[in-house]
Design a protein around this motif. Sequence first.
Motif, PDB file in Angstrom:
ATOM      1  N   ILE A  20      14.115  -6.425 -63.099  1.00  0.00           N
ATOM      2  CA  ILE A  20      14.129  -5.729 -64.392  1.00  0.00           C
ATOM      3  C   ILE A  20      13.356  -4.421 -64.270  1.00  0.00           C
ATOM      4  O   ILE A  20      13.827  -3.366 -64.710  1.00  0.00           O
ATOM      5  N   GLU A  21      12.172  -4.471 -63.650  1.00  0.00           N
ATOM      6  CA  GLU A  21      11.362  -3.266 -63.461  1.00  0.00           C
ATOM      7  C   GLU A  21      12.074  -2.240 -62.589  1.00  0.00           C
ATOM      8  O   GLU A  21      12.077  -1.050 -62.896  1.00  0.00           O
ATOM      9  N   GLU A  22      12.692  -2.690 -61.493  1.00  0.00           N
ATOM     10  CA  GLU A  22      13.406  -1.772 -60.603  1.00  0.00           C
ATOM     11  C   GLU A  22      14.549  -1.077 -61.325  1.00  0.00           C
ATOM     12  O   GLU A  22      14.748   0.120 -61.177  1.00  0.00           O
ATOM     13  N   SER A  23      15.287  -1.821 -62.108  1.00  0.00           N
ATOM     14  CA  SER A  23      16.399  -1.250 -62.856  1.00  0.00           C
ATOM     15  C   SER A  23      15.915  -0.242 -63.885  1.00  0.00           C
ATOM     16  O   SER A  23      16.509   0.827 -64.055  1.00  0.00           O
TER      17      SER A  23
ATOM     18  N   SER B 173      16.226   4.424 -68.802  1.00  0.00           N
ATOM     19  CA  SER B 173      16.392   3.592 -69.991  1.00  0.00           C
ATOM     20  C   SER B 173      17.524   2.604 -69.740  1.00  0.00           C
ATOM     21  O   SER B 173      18.597   3.007 -69.278  1.00  0.00           O
ATOM     22  N   VAL B 174      17.289   1.332 -70.035  1.00  0.00           N
ATOM     23  CA  VAL B 174      18.291   0.301 -69.778  1.00  0.00           C
ATOM     24  C   VAL B 174      18.399  -0.655 -70.959  1.00  0.00           C
ATOM     25  O   VAL B 174      17.487  -0.755 -71.772  1.00  0.00           O
TER      26      VAL B 174
ATOM     27  N   VAL C 110      17.842  -6.330 -75.441  1.00  0.00           N
ATOM     28  CA  VAL C 110      16.562  -5.719 -75.116  1.00  0.00           C
ATOM     29  C   VAL C 110      16.797  -4.307 -74.586  1.00  0.00           C
ATOM     30  O   VAL C 110      17.577  -4.108 -73.645  1.00  0.00           O
ATOM     31  N   HIS C 111      16.150  -3.329 -75.210  1.00  0.00           N
ATOM     32  CA  HIS C 111      16.180  -1.940 -74.764  1.00  0.00           C
ATOM     33  C   HIS C 111      14.823  -1.621 -74.144  1.00  0.00           C
ATOM     34  O   HIS C 111      13.794  -1.853 -74.763  1.00  0.00           O
ATOM     35  N   ILE C 112      14.853  -1.092 -72.940  1.00  0.00           N
ATOM     36  CA  ILE C 112      13.637  -0.616 -72.287  1.00  0.00           C
ATOM     37  C   ILE C 112      13.808   0.885 -72.119  1.00  0.00           C
ATOM     38  O   ILE C 112      14.732   1.346 -71.448  1.00  0.00           O
ATOM     39  N   LEU C 113      12.923   1.645 -72.751  1.00  0.00           N
ATOM     40  CA  LEU C 113      13.034   3.099 -72.775  1.00  0.00           C
ATOM     41  C   LEU C 113      11.871   3.742 -72.028  1.00  0.00           C
ATOM     42  O   LEU C 113      10.740   3.279 -72.109  1.00  0.00           O
TER      43      LEU C 113
END
Length: 81
Positions: free
Chosen positions: A22-25, A31-32, A77-80
Amino acid sequence: MELKLARVEVDQKPKKIDLKKIEESAQKEGSVIFYFDRENSHKDLLALQDHIEASGRSFYMREVKYGLADNEYMYEVHILA
């Protein structure tokens, strides 16, 4: 920590993804968006939120219902950056 990604087919088992992937992506893309299965505990997703926010990123999560039954939902889940 391992989380289960949302199922592609109703009768399939969910695939697993670990925190490192997840961190690598998130680092690679900036933003994923991830869709997690309903089998994940809300507590684990909150732990993910704490971890992501501690690294200086923004985190947004919501439940997405895709049917009328109570168990027909997933977590978006949005990671920005």
